[in-house]
Design a protein around this motif. Sequence first.
Motif, PDB file in Angstrom:
ATOM      1  N   TYR A  99       0.833  -1.192   0.000  1.00 15.64           N
ATOM      2  CA  TYR A  99       0.000   0.000   0.000  1.00 15.64           C
ATOM      3  C   TYR A  99       0.874   1.251   0.000  1.00 15.64           C
ATOM      4  O   TYR A  99       1.948   1.284   0.605  1.00 15.64           O
ATOM      5  CB  TYR A  99      -0.904   0.037   1.233  1.00 15.64           C
ATOM      6  CG  TYR A  99      -1.828  -1.151   1.345  1.00 15.64           C
ATOM      7  CD1 TYR A  99      -3.094  -1.127   0.777  1.00 15.64           C
ATOM      8  CD2 TYR A  99      -1.430  -2.302   2.019  1.00 15.64           C
ATOM      9  CE1 TYR A  99      -3.943  -2.226   0.886  1.00 15.64           C
ATOM     10  CE2 TYR A  99      -2.270  -3.403   2.128  1.00 15.64           C
ATOM     11  CZ  TYR A  99      -3.523  -3.351   1.556  1.00 15.64           C
ATOM     12  OH  TYR A  99      -4.355  -4.438   1.658  1.00 15.64           O
ATOM     13  N   GLU A 100       0.374   2.291  -0.674  1.00 18.14           N
ATOM     14  CA  GLU A 100       1.015   3.602  -0.616  1.00 18.14           C
ATOM     15  C   GLU A 100      -0.066   4.651  -0.429  1.00 18.14           C
ATOM     16  O   GLU A 100      -0.946   4.822  -1.282  1.00 18.14           O
ATOM     17  CB  GLU A 100       1.819   3.908  -1.872  1.00 18.14           C
ATOM     18  CG  GLU A 100       2.555   5.250  -1.760  1.00 18.14           C
ATOM     19  CD  GLU A 100       3.487   5.525  -2.924  1.00 18.14           C
ATOM     20  OE1 GLU A 100       4.433   6.321  -2.744  1.00 18.14           O
ATOM     21  OE2 GLU A 100       3.262   4.954  -4.005  1.00 18.14           O
ATOM     22  N   SER A 101       0.010   5.344   0.688  1.00 16.51           N
ATOM     23  CA  SER A 101      -0.940   6.415   0.995  1.00 16.51           C
ATOM     24  C   SER A 101      -0.277   7.751   0.701  1.00 16.51           C
ATOM     25  O   SER A 101       0.803   8.039   1.222  1.00 16.51           O
ATOM     26  CB  SER A 101      -1.349   6.338   2.463  1.00 16.51           C
ATOM     27  OG  SER A 101      -2.136   7.443   2.826  1.00 16.51           O
ATOM     28  N   LEU A 102      -0.903   8.563  -0.147  1.00 20.11           N
ATOM     29  CA  LEU A 102      -0.354   9.851  -0.538  1.00 20.11           C
ATOM     30  C   LEU A 102      -1.337  10.963  -0.215  1.00 20.11           C
ATOM     31  O   LEU A 102      -2.553  10.717  -0.147  1.00 20.11           O
ATOM     32  CB  LEU A 102      -0.067   9.883  -2.039  1.00 20.11           C
ATOM     33  CG  LEU A 102       0.933   8.864  -2.591  1.00 20.11           C
ATOM     34  CD1 LEU A 102       0.963   8.958  -4.111  1.00 20.11           C
ATOM     35  CD2 LEU A 102       2.317   9.108  -2.013  1.00 20.11           C
ATOM     36  N   ASP A 103      -0.836  12.187  -0.040  1.00 19.35           N
ATOM     37  CA  ASP A 103      -1.764  13.297   0.021  1.00 19.35           C
ATOM     38  C   ASP A 103      -2.387  13.465  -1.373  1.00 19.35           C
ATOM     39  O   ASP A 103      -1.803  13.076  -2.393  1.00 19.35           O
ATOM     40  CB  ASP A 103      -1.082  14.577   0.474  1.00 19.35           C
ATOM     41  CG  ASP A 103      -0.115  15.114  -0.557  1.00 19.35           C
ATOM     42  OD1 ASP A 103      -0.538  15.892  -1.432  1.00 19.35           O
ATOM     43  OD2 ASP A 103       1.073  14.739  -0.495  1.00 19.35           O
ATOM     44  N   TYR A 104      -3.574  14.037  -1.385  1.00 23.85           N
ATOM     45  CA  TYR A 104      -4.366  14.070  -2.617  1.00 23.85           C
ATOM     46  C   TYR A 104      -3.636  14.789  -3.757  1.00 23.85           C
ATOM     47  O   TYR A 104      -3.606  14.305  -4.894  1.00 23.85           O
ATOM     48  CB  TYR A 104      -5.703  14.756  -2.321  1.00 23.85           C
ATOM     49  CG  TYR A 104      -6.631  14.829  -3.510  1.00 23.85           C
ATOM     50  CD1 TYR A 104      -7.240  13.691  -3.993  1.00 23.85           C
ATOM     51  CD2 TYR A 104      -6.898  16.041  -4.132  1.00 23.85           C
ATOM     52  CE1 TYR A 104      -8.090  13.742  -5.076  1.00 23.85           C
ATOM     53  CE2 TYR A 104      -7.747  16.107  -5.216  1.00 23.85           C
ATOM     54  CZ  TYR A 104      -8.344  14.955  -5.680  1.00 23.85           C
ATOM     55  OH  TYR A 104      -9.184  15.011  -6.761  1.00 23.85           O
ATOM     56  N   GLY A 105      -3.032  15.930  -3.466  1.00 24.49           N
ATOM     57  CA  GLY A 105      -2.357  16.685  -4.508  1.00 24.49           C
ATOM     58  C   GLY A 105      -1.221  15.906  -5.144  1.00 24.49           C
ATOM     59  O   GLY A 105      -1.040  15.914  -6.367  1.00 24.49           O
ATOM     60  N   THR A 106      -0.440  15.200  -4.299  1.00 20.51           N
ATOM     61  CA  THR A 106       0.660  14.390  -4.822  1.00 20.51           C
ATOM     62  C   THR A 106       0.144  13.257  -5.681  1.00 20.51           C
ATOM     63  O   THR A 106       0.709  12.945  -6.739  1.00 20.51           O
ATOM     64  CB  THR A 106       1.504  13.834  -3.665  1.00 20.51           C
ATOM     65  OG1 THR A 106       2.044  14.915  -2.908  1.00 20.51           O
ATOM     66  CG2 THR A 106       2.645  12.969  -4.182  1.00 20.51           C
ATOM     67  N   LEU A 107      -0.945  12.622  -5.260  1.00 20.82           N
ATOM     68  CA  LEU A 107      -1.512  11.528  -6.039  1.00 20.82           C
ATOM     69  C   LEU A 107      -1.951  12.008  -7.415  1.00 20.82           C
ATOM     70  O   LEU A 107      -1.673  11.368  -8.434  1.00 20.82           O
ATOM     71  CB  LEU A 107      -2.695  10.903  -5.297  1.00 20.82           C
ATOM     72  CG  LEU A 107      -3.445   9.797  -6.072  1.00 20.82           C
ATOM     73  CD1 LEU A 107      -2.514   8.663  -6.447  1.00 20.82           C
ATOM     74  CD2 LEU A 107      -4.632   9.290  -5.261  1.00 20.82           C
ATOM     75  N   VAL A 108      -2.628  13.158  -7.461  1.00 20.59           N
ATOM     76  CA  VAL A 108      -3.082  13.685  -8.746  1.00 20.59           C
ATOM     77  C   VAL A 108      -1.892  13.944  -9.667  1.00 20.59           C
ATOM     78  O   VAL A 108      -1.911  13.592 -10.858  1.00 20.59           O
ATOM     79  CB  VAL A 108      -3.907  14.967  -8.544  1.00 20.59           C
ATOM     80  CG1 VAL A 108      -4.183  15.645  -9.887  1.00 20.59           C
ATOM     81  CG2 VAL A 108      -5.225  14.645  -7.842  1.00 20.59           C
ATOM     82  N   LYS A 109      -0.835  14.556  -9.134  1.00 23.56           N
ATOM     83  CA  LYS A 109       0.343  14.833  -9.953  1.00 23.56           C
ATOM     84  C   LYS A 109       0.966  13.550 -10.481  1.00 23.56           C
ATOM     85  O   LYS A 109       1.405  13.477 -11.638  1.00 23.56           O
ATOM     86  CB  LYS A 109       1.364  15.629  -9.141  1.00 23.56           C
ATOM     87  CG  LYS A 109       0.943  17.058  -8.850  1.00 23.56           C
ATOM     88  CD  LYS A 109       1.971  17.779  -7.995  1.00 23.56           C
ATOM     89  CE  LYS A 109       1.525  19.203  -7.690  1.00 23.56           C
ATOM     90  NZ  LYS A 109       2.492  19.913  -6.809  1.00 23.56           N
ATOM     91  N   ARG A 110       1.017  12.525  -9.660  1.00 22.79           N
ATOM     92  CA  ARG A 110       1.604  11.261 -10.105  1.00 22.79           C
ATOM     93  C   ARG A 110       0.734  10.575 -11.150  1.00 22.79           C
ATOM     94  O   ARG A 110       1.242   9.946 -12.084  1.00 22.79           O
ATOM     95  CB  ARG A 110       1.826  10.336  -8.905  1.00 22.79           C
ATOM     96  CG  ARG A 110       2.949  10.798  -7.996  1.00 22.79           C
ATOM     97  CD  ARG A 110       3.364   9.695  -7.053  1.00 22.79           C
ATOM     98  NE  ARG A 110       4.356  10.153  -6.090  1.00 22.79           N
ATOM     99  CZ  ARG A 110       4.862   9.382  -5.132  1.00 22.79           C
ATOM    100  NH1 ARG A 110       4.447   8.128  -5.003  1.00 22.79           N
ATOM    101  NH2 ARG A 110       5.766   9.870  -4.298  1.00 22.79           N
ATOM    102  N   ILE A 111      -0.576  10.679 -10.982  1.00 20.38           N
ATOM    103  CA  ILE A 111      -1.471  10.076 -11.972  1.00 20.38           C
ATOM    104  C   ILE A 111      -1.284  10.767 -13.315  1.00 20.38           C
ATOM    105  O   ILE A 111      -1.155  10.112 -14.362  1.00 20.38           O
ATOM    106  CB  ILE A 111      -2.929  10.158 -11.495  1.00 20.38           C
ATOM    107  CG1 ILE A 111      -3.167   9.185 -10.341  1.00 20.38           C
ATOM    108  CG2 ILE A 111      -3.895   9.865 -12.648  1.00 20.38           C
ATOM    109  CD1 ILE A 111      -4.495   9.358  -9.655  1.00 20.38           C
TER     110      ILE A 111
END
Length: 508
Positions: A386-398
């Motif tokens: 599992y990897e839990s990210l803050d929302y902004g970081t997740l969006v950038k990675r996607i």
Amino acid sequence: MMIMKSSHSRRTLALATALAVASIGVTACGGPDPADSGPSSSAPIRALLAAQPATLDPIVGARSAQIVWATMLEPLINTDADLAPTDTGLLTNWTRTDATTWTFTVRPDISFSNGEKADAAAVANTITLTRDTAASPLKSYFGNVTSIEAPDAGTVVVQTKTPQYNIPDLLTTVYLVPPKYYQEKGSEGFAAAPVGTGPYVWAGANAGRDISVKRNPDYWGAAPANEGITFTWANEAAQRLALIQSKSVDISFDLPPAQATAARSAGVEVVSTETAMKIIAFLDSTKAPFDDPKLREAAALAIDRDAIVKGIFDGHAVADAGLLNVRPGQQPAQQVTANPARAKELVGGGGPTVQITYPAAQYTNIEEVAQAVGGSLEQAGFTVKYESLDYGTLVKRIIGRQVPGISIFAGVPNVAVPDYFVSGFMKTQSLTGNCPDPRLDALAQEALQQDDAERAAPIYDQLNTIGVVEKHCYVPLYRQVFNYATAPGVSGVVFGPLNTVDFTKTTR
């Protein structure tokens, strides 16, 4: 994000930055402020969010961010209670002058709160920024737009390469920004002190603590019934419950089922609304292990959405097996039903490792959902991390195609037409880009070339079947039932099915 959205003038759900006005009863960590002596009649409405906002720039911000910026900025086109475009907003009329040309009329004599004119040039500039800014989450929706012109102060002409029936719908989620100010400040500078045409204006923020807006004395429409709003946040649901029970806030958003039930038992008024937001598991078909169609099918068959809804939400969510059925109540033409035994057969012995990435604290019980998905995969023979990210970081990675395996986040159709998810998630050049397939691109274009949404509907059914049922790139899980609580005497909060909030009628 869709990711992340609106009836009633599209005032929406949430993200932001920081500077501020008076203490309002919630500290940076979400606790009550001992100095708070309760609200006065002229104090701002105190709204408590589940997460700290990330950006107030609507050009680059995910549409789950609107609760704050939509108080100050307005969409180009408003929607009615049925989520259809109306003539009540900044754009008052539109005509399709030929198959690839749309002409829009701009409401006259509107200005931004800094004095800039909110004219056709400003509208054209905002659409251009939305189309051309690299970090724009709406970029893919406007890729077919070839020309955006303002021949005079009251007219905007949008031309597309091929016919596209939904341009007016798309403009209901494009928020007008002042050209000179935006260029001068840049994205970060604008987000630090937004300027718009809306019923409220920036009043400041305290970094990491709160954000405030106040009534716009020069607003062109009906004046708000309150003096302003102060937004704070508390990641823990128990804190949000405690703060509304102690009357430290006026509105507490995003209460999970357990907290909503506890609030009702304590006599707090709670409103529950089935929303158009659905939580989806996205499988990246471009990278191992899900570049193997057999393993994508295994994962889709392993995940039991009904068990998630029952076990985690106690029924206070709505299992949904479709991707493109964007309005509450709609059902997909075909769907995948969980079959754990078949999933285990497909994986065989020694299953591969799957990474599950999800946004921490962004959605109700999202960690439990991720664990439930992972547990189902482990039973099928996968190894899970599992990897839990803050929302902004997740969006950038996607957007950067840097999330292998499974990513879990919300699809929010801020525009209530299926293409919002098709262009956002399914096309090769979409936001996620997790399921490139020439068939999907061709069908997406064919659907947009229809005269209207009704004629496009059978094509969207076909797209849903390919992406969800045949290719297993998307595993829709459930629609969120959104709960918010109001303190005694607080009324007039208008929450829309696209996760939008209108505060202008809110009083206490």
